[in-house]
Motif scaffolding. Sequence first.
Motif, PDB file in Angstrom:
ATOM      1  N   ARG A  51       0.963  -1.178  -0.061  1.00  0.00           N
ATOM      2  CA  ARG A  51      -0.080  -0.097   0.059  1.00  0.00           C
ATOM      3  C   ARG A  51       0.789   1.228  -0.001  1.00  0.00           C
ATOM      4  N   LEU A  52       1.930   1.250   0.609  1.00  0.00           N
ATOM      5  CA  LEU A  52       2.837   2.287   0.652  1.00  0.00           C
ATOM      6  C   LEU A  52       3.803   2.682  -0.748  1.00  0.00           C
ATOM      7  N   GLY A  55       0.926   3.877  -3.018  1.00  0.00           N
ATOM      8  CA  GLY A  55       0.502   5.353  -2.735  1.00  0.00           C
ATOM      9  C   GLY A  55      -0.741   5.526  -2.004  1.00  0.00           C
ATOM     10  N   ASP A  57      -1.454   4.717   0.943  1.00  0.00           N
ATOM     11  CA  ASP A  57      -0.973   5.139   2.564  1.00  0.00           C
ATOM     12  C   ASP A  57       0.463   5.615   2.348  1.00  0.00           C
ATOM     13  N   PHE A  58       0.920   6.407   3.576  1.00  0.00           N
ATOM     14  CA  PHE A  58       2.132   7.092   3.588  1.00  0.00           C
ATOM     15  C   PHE A  58       3.051   6.257   4.632  1.00  0.00           C
ATOM     16  N   ILE A  71       9.036   8.850  -4.732  1.00  0.00           N
ATOM     17  CA  ILE A  71       7.667   8.905  -5.184  1.00  0.00           C
ATOM     18  C   ILE A  71       6.508   9.606  -4.224  1.00  0.00           C
ATOM     19  N   ALA A  72       7.246  10.173  -3.126  1.00  0.00           N
ATOM     20  CA  ALA A  72       6.344  10.664  -2.261  1.00  0.00           C
ATOM     21  C   ALA A  72       5.089  11.505  -2.646  1.00  0.00           C
ATOM     22  N   LEU A  74       3.979  11.881  -5.504  1.00  0.00           N
ATOM     23  CA  LEU A  74       3.102  11.296  -6.481  1.00  0.00           C
ATOM     24  C   LEU A  74       1.742  10.667  -5.788  1.00  0.00           C
ATOM     25  N   PRO A  75       0.339  10.940  -6.185  1.00  0.00           N
ATOM     26  CA  PRO A  75      -0.743  10.489  -5.872  1.00  0.00           C
ATOM     27  C   PRO A  75      -0.686   9.068  -6.565  1.00  0.00           C
ATOM     28  N   PRO A  76      -1.470   8.267  -6.127  1.00  0.00           N
ATOM     29  CA  PRO A  76      -1.433   6.693  -6.733  1.00  0.00           C
ATOM     30  C   PRO A  76      -1.679   6.746  -8.179  1.00  0.00           C
ATOM     31  N   ARG A  79       1.427   7.336 -10.193  1.00  0.00           N
ATOM     32  CA  ARG A  79       2.576   6.420 -10.049  1.00  0.00           C
ATOM     33  C   ARG A  79       2.366   5.184 -11.220  1.00  0.00           C
TER      34      ARG A  79
END
Length: 358
Positions: A51-52, A55, A57-58, A71-72, A74-76, A79
């Motif tokens: 999931r991390l 994207g 979850d963080f 890639i922090a 970038l929304p899912p 990516r």
Amino acid sequence: RNAIEVRGVSKRFGIGENAFKALDNVSVTIRENEFFTLLGPSGCGKTTLLRLIAGFDFPTEGQIMLHGQDIAPLPPFKRPVNTVFQSYALFPHMTVGQNIGFGLEMLGKPKAEVKARVDQMLRLVRMEALKDRRTSQISGGQQQRVALARALAPSPKVLLLDEPLSALDYKLRKEMQSELKRLQTETGITFIFVTHDQEEALTMSDRIAVMSAGKILQVGAPWEIYDRPADRFVADFIGETNFLPGTLGAIENGRTTVTLSSGAMLPATLAEGYVPNGPATIVVRPEHARAIREGGDLRGQVENIVYFGTDTHIHVRLDDRNLFTVRQQNSRSRDCGFVVGDAVGVAIAPDGAQVLKD
Ligand code: ADP
Ligand code: MG
């Protein structure tokens, strides 16, 4: 080239005293083009790590890099990563073809391009004939193929697969295992595959990360994980293992001589990174030992004999009361030659014993 680099990632759920660390300082590098498996028991953090990466979850701490870039931000959906879930999550009112094309249409691709890509994906998963069926009217194995085709359609760089085969029965699961492997080889996409099934991990993966309680314990090729487990958890979780108490002799070049409770002395290899301090665990795989009438490194009594077709497991109650399993290949002409209650010796193969971290 590295596809994904997980750097010192921790994930805490909740805050303060009630916080739960689902991932604890995890670092792992996944190469481009690799069939990489996260293997571990239920609750060890496999889904959390996926999931991390996806994207959804963080991380609480640490970074995830894709092709060298963090890639922090970038929304899912931005990516180049796609996920196949255990539940497939198909749209039941849509046809097979519509399901596969859905993501591409959402991305605003031209109709002709979507159609061509859908047809290509249908061929890839061998579902051409069922293009116009609703997904509520196809079997579980076929739904699995559609879910794969849908996830592969937008050409992700990395495909995340969260226990995608666990809902299938044994025969179909075996079939889909080689199918998945074929899809990965043909598309060249990096697969990050999650399973709690060690056999599945060993047969499908280029490399495996063994996880327990939010940590990665060992990363390696299947044979490395099996033949050179780093610690007791890995040795126990992957395949079958006998654990023996013993004392170590002098250590030289990663090898030593161990003295077993029977007084027998065995040459043994030390696990990588093993630092001798305190008592040692000696492990022997069942196939690295033989049951014999006379002599042997250990003595005991046959407690149980289990026939598996290709081989037979002989459970021996050793004189020190520990249980030891021997696995012998079956031949056509005879049974294993022992009956329950027989006095028996266990002979350990010359390279069969290893010393592990406890
Ligand atoms: P796995 O996929 O290996 O079975 P998970 O990653 O789903 O394990 O879960 C790891 C641990 O984190 C479990 O103990 C689970 O209960 C906990 N966990 C997962 N998601 C949450 C959440 N959203 N809130 C609190 N705890 C969670
Ligand atoms: Mg899970």
